[in-house]
Design a protein around this motif. Structure first.
Motif, PDB file in Angstrom:
ATOM      1  N   UNK A   1      50.491  30.251  37.303  1.00 19.38           N
ATOM      2  CA  UNK A   1      50.252  30.104  38.736  1.00 19.38           C
ATOM      3  C   UNK A   1      50.712  28.735  39.229  1.00 19.38           C
ATOM      4  N   UNK A   2      51.042  28.656  40.492  1.00 19.85           N
ATOM      5  CA  UNK A   2      51.350  27.371  41.106  1.00 19.85           C
ATOM      6  C   UNK A   2      50.048  26.611  41.362  1.00 19.85           C
ATOM      7  N   UNK A   3      50.140  25.283  41.309  1.00 17.28           N
ATOM      8  CA  UNK A   3      48.964  24.448  41.474  1.00 17.28           C
ATOM      9  C   UNK A   3      49.106  23.544  42.693  1.00 17.28           C
ATOM     10  N   UNK A   4      47.971  23.334  43.348  1.00 17.35           N
ATOM     11  CA  UNK A   4      47.867  22.348  44.427  1.00 17.35           C
ATOM     12  C   UNK A   4      46.615  21.526  44.141  1.00 17.35           C
ATOM     13  N   UNK A   5      46.803  20.251  43.797  1.00 13.51           N
ATOM     14  CA  UNK A   5      45.697  19.380  43.411  1.00 13.51           C
ATOM     15  C   UNK A   5      45.551  18.298  44.468  1.00 13.51           C
ATOM     16  N   UNK A   6      44.345  18.178  45.017  1.00  8.82           N
ATOM     17  CA  UNK A   6      44.058  17.184  46.053  1.00  8.82           C
ATOM     18  C   UNK A   6      42.882  16.329  45.615  1.00  8.82           C
ATOM     19  N   UNK A   7      43.005  15.023  45.841  1.00  5.16           N
ATOM     20  CA  UNK A   7      41.943  14.111  45.457  1.00  5.16           C
ATOM     21  C   UNK A   7      42.069  12.817  46.251  1.00  5.16           C
ATOM     22  N   UNK A   8      40.929  12.180  46.461  1.00  3.19           N
ATOM     23  CA  UNK A   8      40.894  10.835  47.027  1.00  3.19           C
ATOM     24  C   UNK A   8      40.329   9.843  46.030  1.00  3.19           C
ATOM     25  N   UNK A   9      40.009  10.337  44.839  1.00  2.57           N
ATOM     26  CA  UNK A   9      39.375   9.510  43.805  1.00  2.57           C
ATOM     27  C   UNK A   9      40.379   9.028  42.775  1.00  2.57           C
ATOM     28  N   UNK A  10      41.138   9.932  42.200  1.00  9.23           N
ATOM     29  CA  UNK A  10      42.171   9.585  41.235  1.00  9.23           C
ATOM     30  C   UNK A  10      43.433  10.369  41.535  1.00  9.23           C
ATOM     31  N   UNK A  11      44.558   9.838  41.102  1.00  6.07           N
ATOM     32  CA  UNK A  11      45.833  10.462  41.435  1.00  6.07           C
ATOM     33  C   UNK A  11      45.932  11.842  40.775  1.00  6.07           C
TER      34      UNK A  11
END
Length: 341
Positions: free
Chosen positions: A29-39
């Motif tokens: 599957x394709x991934x979309x990773x979002x965070x404001x804590x770590x890259x």
């Protein structure tokens, strides 16, 4: 939309978050990773490595055999429980369900790069362009929604439009949403200045998920949100709500009853899409433990109490109950005694 309440220190919820992403890579599957804590790139580098099916099947079989032998030995001692039905914490036979991972090893870079990945790091996004406020929510949430919407429409995940390319699934992972790093103040005060940004974000996000071939997991530091009204709205806007309670720093960490576990799993809400009734689980008493290689979730089984003093009332207690019966308060006294026992 899976809403995960983080444990106090965020250790086990972060591991569950990585399991979700690792399963997406193994399934293609394709991934979309979002965070404001770590890259997001650092998150993907820490994903657990998948276990080989034959090795894991052998481990499950050996563990099930050991548990069965221990169970038979214990029945010779605990004779009062011989006629009770056997409860299984985990399947006794190896059944294929998804994939299993080794938390002591990291996924190889070649496997991690085999799927298409999209990342959203809030601090980079806000530095590229000036802050914008759309949909009456804070800038971080608005920018994240725009990025998700762009990926869904451009990469062929929009179910409302006919697509020529091969269909695939988009897995979206959002880490520590609602924290101060996202510019939200719901975790700081019981009366935040902007109490509606989080709920508006979830409302728009759920609309994007409904019309696209995508699934999303969100971790939120719910133990910091003091406003119960916000938590109720967040629960209603999610499809599945699961909470993790860690024993680290609590009295249960040293309690011998929980010596085999590292925390509890609270299932607050189960998905009920396209249904008039909700699915009811056979048990909600779940616990998790982190083994040397695996993170497992099992049914919570407390050891039986075989002491002779717990289930027997003393003569003084019986005499006291008799006096209360004569005074007209017997029903309340008997009910209390049963609860105490």
């Amino acid at each position: 939309l899976v809403f995960t309440e983080e444990d106090k220190y965020g250790l086990y919820s972060n591991l569950l978050f990585k399991y979700f992403l690792a399963e997406g890579i193994v399934c293609g599957h394709d991934l979309f990773v979002a965070s404001a804590k770590e890259h997001p790139d650092n998150i993907l580098k820490e994903l657990p490595a998948p276990l080989l099916d034959d090795v894991h099947g052998k481990e499950l079989g050996d563990e099930a055999a050991a548990k069965s032998e221990d169970f038979q030995d214990s029945m010779k001692i605990a004779w009062r429980y011989q006629n009770l039905p056997k409860m299984e914490a985990s399947p006794t036979t190896y059944t294929k369900f998804g994939h299993y991972y080794d938390v002591s090893k990291k996924m190889s870079p070649e496997m991690c790069q085999s799927v298409k990945r999209h990342s959203f790091y809030l601090h980079e996004e806000l530095s590229f362009e000036p802050k914008v406020k759309a949909w009456n929510m804070n800038s971080g949430y608005a920018r994240l929604l725009q990025s998700i919407q762009r990926v869904i429409s451009q990469e062929g995940f929009d179910g409302s439009d006919p697509q020529k390319k091969t269909r695939n699934v988009l897995r979206i992972g959002i880490q520590s949403l609602g924290s101060l790093l996202w510019g939200d103040d719901v975790c700081c005060s019981n009366t935040p200045e902007d109490p509606h940004s989080l709920t508006k974000f979830l409302y728009v996000l759920r609309g994007l998920l409904r019309k696209s071939l995508s699934a999303c997991i969100i971790t939120v530091p719910a133990h910091l949100i003091q406003n119960k009204a916000i938590m109720e709205r967040v629960t209603n806007l999610s499809d599945m709500v699961v909470g993790l309670e860690s024993f680290i720093g609590s009295e249960r960490e040293t309690n011998p009853l929980y010596k085999d576990y590292h925390g509890l799993v609270h299932v607050h809400q189960i998905p009920r899409l396209n249904s008039l009734i909700c699915d009811v689980s056979d048990t909600k008493d779940l616990a998790f433990r982190l083994k040397r290689k695996q993170f497992t979730i099992e049914r919570l089984h407390l050891p039986p109490d075989l002491s002779d003093t717990v289930s027997r009332a003393s003569k003084q207690d019986l005499a006291g109950s008799a006096k209360l019966l004569s005074s007209g308060c017997g029903a309340m006294a008997i009910g209390k005694k049963h609860l105490d026992f």
